[in-house]
Motif scaffolding. Sequence first.
Motif, PDB file in Angstrom:
ATOM      1  N   ALA A   1       0.813  -1.217   0.000  1.00 13.80           N
ATOM      2  CA  ALA A   1       0.000   0.000   0.000  1.00 13.80           C
ATOM      3  C   ALA A   1       0.844   1.263   0.000  1.00 13.80           C
ATOM      4  O   ALA A   1       0.292   2.369  -0.115  1.00 13.80           O
ATOM      5  N   GLY A   2       2.152   1.116   0.120  1.00 14.40           N
ATOM      6  CA  GLY A   2       3.029   2.279   0.084  1.00 14.40           C
ATOM      7  C   GLY A   2       3.747   2.502   1.395  1.00 14.40           C
ATOM      8  O   GLY A   2       3.313   2.044   2.460  1.00 14.40           O
ATOM      9  N   ASP A   3       4.850   3.231   1.302  1.00 12.60           N
ATOM     10  CA  ASP A   3       5.684   3.465   2.482  1.00 12.60           C
ATOM     11  C   ASP A   3       4.980   4.297   3.545  1.00 12.60           C
ATOM     12  O   ASP A   3       5.291   4.201   4.735  1.00 12.60           O
ATOM     13  N   ASP A   4       4.037   5.134   3.102  1.00 14.20           N
ATOM     14  CA  ASP A   4       3.392   6.024   4.063  1.00 14.20           C
ATOM     15  C   ASP A   4       2.065   5.470   4.577  1.00 14.20           C
ATOM     16  O   ASP A   4       1.356   6.145   5.321  1.00 14.20           O
ATOM     17  N   ALA A   5       1.720   4.253   4.209  1.00 17.22           N
ATOM     18  CA  ALA A   5       0.469   3.662   4.692  1.00 17.22           C
ATOM     19  C   ALA A   5       0.586   3.361   6.185  1.00 17.22           C
ATOM     20  O   ALA A   5       1.584   2.783   6.628  1.00 17.22           O
ATOM     21  N   PRO A   6      -0.413   3.736   6.990  1.00 13.61           N
ATOM     22  CA  PRO A   6      -0.318   3.498   8.437  1.00 13.61           C
ATOM     23  C   PRO A   6      -0.328   2.008   8.772  1.00 13.61           C
ATOM     24  O   PRO A   6      -1.051   1.232   8.153  1.00 13.61           O
ATOM     25  N   PHE A   7       0.525   1.627   9.706  1.00 14.14           N
ATOM     26  CA  PHE A   7       0.604   0.261  10.226  1.00 14.14           C
ATOM     27  C   PHE A   7       0.813  -0.768   9.099  1.00 14.14           C
ATOM     28  O   PHE A   7       0.273  -1.867   9.139  1.00 14.14           O
ATOM     29  N   ALA A   8       1.617  -0.383   8.096  1.00 17.44           N
ATOM     30  CA  ALA A   8       1.854  -1.270   6.949  1.00 17.44           C
ATOM     31  C   ALA A   8       2.639  -2.508   7.357  1.00 17.44           C
ATOM     32  O   ALA A   8       2.306  -3.628   6.961  1.00 17.44           O
ATOM     33  N   ALA A   9       3.698  -2.330   8.149  1.00 15.54           N
ATOM     34  CA  ALA A   9       4.520  -3.477   8.563  1.00 15.54           C
ATOM     35  C   ALA A   9       3.708  -4.438   9.430  1.00 15.54           C
ATOM     36  O   ALA A   9       3.825  -5.664   9.297  1.00 15.54           O
ATOM     37  N   GLU A  10       2.869  -3.883  10.322  1.00 13.08           N
ATOM     38  CA  GLU A  10       2.045  -4.738  11.181  1.00 13.08           C
ATOM     39  C   GLU A  10       1.021  -5.528  10.357  1.00 13.08           C
ATOM     40  O   GLU A  10       0.781  -6.714  10.608  1.00 13.08           O
ATOM     41  N   ALA A  11       0.420  -4.864   9.370  1.00  8.62           N
ATOM     42  CA  ALA A  11      -0.534  -5.559   8.509  1.00  8.62           C
ATOM     43  C   ALA A  11       0.153  -6.638   7.682  1.00  8.62           C
ATOM     44  O   ALA A  11      -0.396  -7.725   7.472  1.00  8.62           O
ATOM     45  N   GLU A  12       1.362  -6.343   7.221  1.00 10.40           N
ATOM     46  CA  GLU A  12       2.129  -7.315   6.434  1.00 10.40           C
ATOM     47  C   GLU A  12       2.397  -8.582   7.245  1.00 10.40           C
ATOM     48  O   GLU A  12       2.185  -9.705   6.780  1.00 10.40           O
ATOM     49  N   GLU A  13       2.840  -8.404   8.457  1.00  7.50           N
ATOM     50  CA  GLU A  13       3.153  -9.553   9.308  1.00  7.50           C
ATOM     51  C   GLU A  13       1.887 -10.339   9.668  1.00  7.50           C
ATOM     52  O   GLU A  13       1.888 -11.573   9.701  1.00  7.50           O
ATOM     53  N   PHE A  14       0.805  -9.620   9.905  1.00  5.83           N
ATOM     54  CA  PHE A  14      -0.464 -10.267  10.238  1.00  5.83           C
ATOM     55  C   PHE A  14      -0.948 -11.145   9.082  1.00  5.83           C
ATOM     56  O   PHE A  14      -1.304 -12.319   9.275  1.00  5.83           O
ATOM     57  N   LEU A  15      -0.945 -10.607   7.864  1.00  4.81           N
ATOM     58  CA  LEU A  15      -1.429 -11.366   6.715  1.00  4.81           C
ATOM     59  C   LEU A  15      -0.483 -12.493   6.335  1.00  4.81           C
ATOM     60  O   LEU A  15      -0.924 -13.557   5.882  1.00  4.81           O
ATOM     61  N   ARG A  16       0.795 -12.291   6.511  1.00  6.74           N
ATOM     62  CA  ARG A  16       1.754 -13.368   6.237  1.00  6.74           C
ATOM     63  C   ARG A  16       1.478 -14.568   7.133  1.00  6.74           C
ATOM     64  O   ARG A  16       1.574 -15.717   6.713  1.00  6.74           O
ATOM     65  N   SER A  17       1.098 -14.297   8.369  1.00  6.45           N
ATOM     66  CA  SER A  17       0.780 -15.382   9.300  1.00  6.45           C
ATOM     67  C   SER A  17      -0.517 -16.090   8.934  1.00  6.45           C
ATOM     68  O   SER A  17      -0.759 -17.208   9.393  1.00  6.45           O
ATOM     69  N   SER A  18      -1.342 -15.445   8.111  1.00  6.33           N
ATOM     70  CA  SER A  18      -2.646 -16.027   7.766  1.00  6.33           C
ATOM     71  C   SER A  18      -2.602 -16.839   6.477  1.00  6.33           C
ATOM     72  O   SER A  18      -3.634 -17.338   6.033  1.00  6.33           O
ATOM     73  N   GLU A  19      -1.426 -16.977   5.862  1.00  7.42           N
ATOM     74  CA  GLU A  19      -1.316 -17.684   4.585  1.00  7.42           C
ATOM     75  C   GLU A  19      -0.904 -19.137   4.796  1.00  7.42           C
ATOM     76  O   GLU A  19       0.002 -19.419   5.592  1.00  7.42           O
ATOM     77  N   PRO A  20      -1.507 -20.068   4.062  1.00  9.93           N
ATOM     78  CA  PRO A  20      -1.082 -21.470   4.111  1.00  9.93           C
ATOM     79  C   PRO A  20       0.222 -21.635   3.334  1.00  9.93           C
ATOM     80  O   PRO A  20       0.709 -20.671   2.729  1.00  9.93           O
ATOM     81  N   PRO A  21       0.812 -22.834   3.309  1.00  8.83           N
ATOM     82  CA  PRO A  21       2.064 -23.029   2.565  1.00  8.83           C
ATOM     83  C   PRO A  21       1.970 -22.634   1.096  1.00  8.83           C
ATOM     84  O   PRO A  21       2.956 -22.199   0.514  1.00  8.83           O
ATOM     85  N   GLU A  22       0.785 -22.766   0.496  1.00 15.91           N
ATOM     86  CA  GLU A  22       0.643 -22.398  -0.915  1.00 15.91           C
ATOM     87  C   GLU A  22       0.576 -20.885  -1.122  1.00 15.91           C
ATOM     88  O   GLU A  22       0.659 -20.415  -2.249  1.00 15.91           O
TER      89      GLU A  22
END
Length: 699
Positions: free
Chosen positions: A499-520
């Motif tokens: 969403a861009g470098d200036d998007a609020p809480f981008a790193a936190e959202a990235e880590e959250f969604l990465r944890s929600s992905e299966p191996p595929e």
Amino acid sequence: MQGNGTDESELAQRLGVTRAVVEAWLDDRSIPHPDLLVRVREVLGVEKETAQDSAVGTERQDEPAEMPAVWYHRPGHDDGGREFGNAAAFAFEADLEVLAREATQNSLDERDRSNDCPVRIRYTLHELTGDALTRFRTAIRWHDLHPHYEAAAAQDQKVGRVISAGLREMFERDRLVLLRVDDYNANGLTGDDYEDGRFAAVVRRQLESRKSDVAAGGSYGLGKATLWATSRLGLVIMNSTLSEPHEGRTQRRLIGRLDLPWREVDGRRFAGPAWLGQPDAEAENEEVVRSWWADEETVENLHLTREGDDPGTSFLIVGAHDVASLAETGQDREGDVGDDEDSLERMHQRLVRALGRNFWAAMTAGGDRRPLLEASVRTLRNGAEYIEEERVEPHVHQPARSRALQAFLSGTTVDRLTMAGQVALTTVPLKVPERDALTGTAGEHRAVLLVTEATDADGRINQVTAMRGNRMTVKTSWVPGLPVGTNPFQAVLLVGLAAGDDAPFAAEAEEFLRSSEPPEHNKWGQTEELRMRYSPSAHRRIAALTTETNRAVHELVAIPQERKPSGTSKVSKRLKISGKPKSKARGTVTPPKLDDLDAVVGPSGAWQITAEVKVTPGGESWRMSPVAKLEVRSGPRPVVKWAELVAVSNCELTDGVLHFAPGTSRAVFRGVTDVSTHPVRAVLTGLVVELQESKGGAA
């Protein structure tokens, strides 16, 4: 040796090599390195080169020196345990699309972040036959491998059957397909042979991911298993150029890994995996091998020559196959030789399509933002070009979606779509939960939603394609509840660092969604990782994101009342409302009439309409049949059938007849024509819609 009483084991020990290496010299299967040859003479007490040695040296000086590498097969477990295959490889099908997705994702994750250049990845299909195949088998020391393959193929297990099919392909049909995956401007297999590092994570270990970047696509350490899963022979050989020196060197670091099931060969039991490498004199087990620094000739014989000095790794999959490609055409493994050509072409095209479908966003540039990835596919036969190299272009494979992302990167989006080619932008909230089962919200991230009109080349219309920081497509979903007549669109959802470098809480959202992905890595939802790192209910935040996204799409694609097409639009000029009754005397009740009509030709070639009906007050109910006709240049207007009719408001539909209740003043219905009844393509016609009184007229 016989003259001074030295045997193979003693000579190997004094030279710091394995007995297998000495036996290879004695069997005339390899030649000692010149430095080792000097030490051999010292150990054996040979003062100078004999005339016979000189003659042999002269005879062989033009022959390629054999690589100082041997195969080490892991011994069977002392406790009797047996593994009949690599469990990690069973997580994926032997599918080229899966391979392209996982291998390219790994290369993206390993992109050299010290510059802003894209990682370049190239897939090379290479079919070997005849002498070229014979030379390659010699290069990989097939005489050492063959007994192990025979033992593995004899087992009535899944892996054994796959290996057996691969051996038949190679020996009965004299054919072997190599698939090489090269990446450039990547880190390469850095680190020690055994200790923590990229090399050990890929070559030595299973289920270990060394990716510390929060935007990385992989997180399970499973993706690399697709390389071995794609090989019928379970064999992958690697050549890496390192981004940082190891042992003072960076070029041509080679290692091979073979994944076979448990087997017994010549009375010895072996656990499964084997490695092709240089004997490690410092290892506790003298048979263990490590990577070696190969010469250019060895790399060429293994078909692993890299172009240029840019860091990265080349993975050579030996005996590549694509189950999905065979299934698409109903071809089995016993197809005739003529099918091989088609198979190569299908494999080539499947790789191109998979890269375009999954990584179009990573290959898209905009403004001063360079792409993250460049990708291409080529096909060779015995070293000669068979299908020329094809660069994967995002605007060819995903024109609407790449246009949307390019507009975002260039800063040329708009608030609402008013003209063709525009890209509308809005944001949708993702409330990132607290970690470690804590209640509450850590912060509200604003994901970017892009919407633009669809094109015929985009595939299914009215879809939302979602991704995060590495710009690999994670999921594509249909937007429900859209009104009939909605102009076809494509939407892109950029979440987290995407969403861009200036998007609020981008790193936190990235880590959250990465944890929600299966191996595929093909959806966001409940996973064990998400439950452990966040909470059992954390997945509901993802469902809320989907709901907010669909709502925002509806708002962007809705046609406001004041912007409905007027008679000056190109489409409206092709629309006609027919069947309007002539004026009647005062007091006469007139039937309902069409007052407004919106229509568009959809990707399927059907007319999609939304019609507004004006009903004259009079206390009577009416039954009217909508009729669609094509406006053609000459001749009568052909009537086409409806594929779908929907009563939207203030009317009911029964057996294709609209019923208007007494007291109704306005009503709306929608319809889609049946393409199979079109005598002419809709784009070449106009549309006439009539309301005809059904039998009974006013009820």
